[in-house]
Design an enzyme around this catalytic site. Structure first.
Site, short mmCIF file in Angstrom:
data_model
loop_
_atom_site.label_atom_id
_atom_site.label_comp_id
_atom_site.label_asym_id
_atom_site.label_seq_id
_atom_site.Cartn_x
_atom_site.Cartn_y
_atom_site.Cartn_z
N ASP A 6 81.02 108.38 -46.72
CA ASP A 6 80.58 107.12 -46.58
C ASP A 6 80.71 106.64 -48.23
O ASP A 6 80.46 105.69 -48.29
CB ASP A 6 79.10 107.20 -46.10
N GLU A 8 75.65 118.47 -53.81
CA GLU A 8 76.20 117.49 -54.66
C GLU A 8 75.26 117.32 -55.91
O GLU A 8 74.00 117.41 -55.70
CB GLU A 8 76.03 115.96 -54.23
O1 KIV Z 1 80.95 110.38 -49.21
C1 KIV Z 1 81.32 111.35 -49.60
O2 KIV Z 1 82.81 111.08 -50.19
C2 KIV Z 1 80.69 112.44 -49.71
C3 KIV Z 1 81.50 113.74 -50.61
C4 KIV Z 1 81.47 113.04 -52.06
C5 KIV Z 1 80.53 114.76 -50.47
O3 KIV Z 1 79.43 112.64 -49.44
#
Ligand code: KIV
Length: 271
Positions: free
Chosen positions: A47, A185
Site C-alpha cells: 500500500d 519495519e
Molecule cells: O507497503 C509496502 O510497500 C510495505 C513494505 C515496505 C513492507 O508494507
C-alpha cells in the site's frame, strides 16, 4: 505456465534451512517483469502505492479498488512469483466479515496468493479468521505506516526492554494466529534478532538490520526513482530518477534546437 517455486509451506522450510531470501514491493506489470527476470520470486503489492505512485503523504487513502487494480497488473505479468497483496487501512480489523470478503477479492479477483496486514496481538483474531478460510496471511509489525498518525511519524520501534517485549509478544500472537511470515519495519537490529529467534516463521526486514531471515525493499526506492527519499536503511542500486530527468532535459533541448525529430524519425509518402 511455469511452476511457482514458492508456496506457503516454503516460507517455514526456508527459515529451517537458513535460506535468506528477498522480496520486492511493487505495483505494476513492468517492474514485476524486471523483478522476475532478475530472479525475485516473492512480490508484495504494497500500500506504499499511495506514497510511491499516487503522490500521497501517507498510505491511509489507498482503497480496496486501487489495490485490486494494481495487484491484477502485477499478477498478469509475474507468472512465476508468489504475489502478496497489502490490505488497505480499515479494510480488515473493523468487521471480520468485511475483512474476509476484502481479503478474498485479492485471491479470487486479482490472482494474489496471500495478503498482508499491519498490526500485532490486537489483530490476531482477524488473522485466524482469514487463515481458517484459506487465505494465507503475512504479518507486519514494528513501524506500521497505517498507524502513522497515532505513532506521530515514521519512528524506529522496539527500543528498550518494553519495546522489545511488545514486539516479541506481537510476533508470537501472529504466529499462533497462523501467519506464514512477519514483516519487521524500522525495528532496532537487536529487537529484530530477538523476534527472529522467537518465531518459527521467517521475519522479513525493512530497516530492521541484518539479523532477520529476509529483506524487502520498495522497487521505486531501490532503483532511485524517488530522488528525495533517502533514509539510512535504504541502499539505492540505480539512479533512474536522475537518468529520467536528464533524458527529459535532452528531449527538451533536442526539440528546441531542431535535432529531434531527425530524418530517421519521420515517415515519407514514398518509402
Ligand atoms: O507497503 C509496502 O510497500 C510495505 C513494505 C515496505 C513492507 O508494507
Amino acid at each position: 505456465m511455469p511452476a511457482r517455486a514458492v508456496n506457503v509451506p516454503w516460507f517455514r522450510e526456508a527459515k529451517k534451512k537458513g535460506e535468506a531470501f528477498t522480496v520486492l514491493s511493487l505495483y505494476e506489470a513492468w517492474s514485476a517483469r524486471i523483478a522476475e527476470e532478475a530472479g525475485v520470486r516473492i512480490l508484495l503489492v504494497g500500500d506504499s502505492l499511495a506514497t510511491s505512485i499516487q503522490g500521497h503523504e501517507t498510505t491511509l487513502s489507498v482503497t480496496m479498488d486501487d489495490m485490486v487494480y494494481h495487484t491484477k497488473a502485477v499478477t498478469r505479468s509475474a507468472v512465476r512469483s508468489f504475489v502478496i497483496a497489502d490490505m488497505p487501512f480499515l479494510s480488515y480489523g473493523v468487521d471480520e466479515t468485511d475483512a474476509v470478503r476484502n481479503a478474498g477479492r485479492f485471491l479470487s479477483e486479482a490472482g494474489a496468493h496471500a495478503v498482508k496486514v499491519e498490526g500485532g496481538a490486537e489483530i490476531a483474531g482477524v488473522v485466524s479468521r482469514l487463515v481458517e478460510r484459506g487465505i494465507p496471511v503475512l504479518g507486519h509489525i514494528g513501524m506500521t505506516p497505517q498507524h502513522y498518525l497515532r505513532i506521530g511519524g515514521y519512528r524506529v520501534q522496539g527500543r528498550g526492554e518494553p519495546g522489545a517485549k511488545r514486539l516479541v509478544a506481537d510476533a508470537k500472537a501472529l504466529e499462533k494466529a497462523g501467519v506464514f511470515g512477519i514483516v519487521l519495519e524500522l525495528v532496532t537490529e537487536e529487537t529484530a534478532a530477538r523476534v527472529t529467534k522467537t518465531v518459527g516463521v521467517p521475519t522479513i526486514g525493512i530497516g530492521a538490520g541484518r539479523k532477520v531471515d529476509a529483506q524487502i525493499l520498495v522497487f521505486h526506492d531501490l532503483v532511485g526513482l524517488n530522488t528525495s527519499f533517502a533514509p539510512n536503511f535504504l541502499k539505492r542500486y540505480a539512479e533512474l530518477g536522475e537518468d529520467a530527468t536528464s533524458a527529459v532535459k535532452q528531449f527538451l533541448a533536442d526539440v528546441s534546437s531542431g535535432k529531434f525529430p531527425s530524418e530517421e524519425n519521420v515517415f515519407h509518402n514514398n518509402p
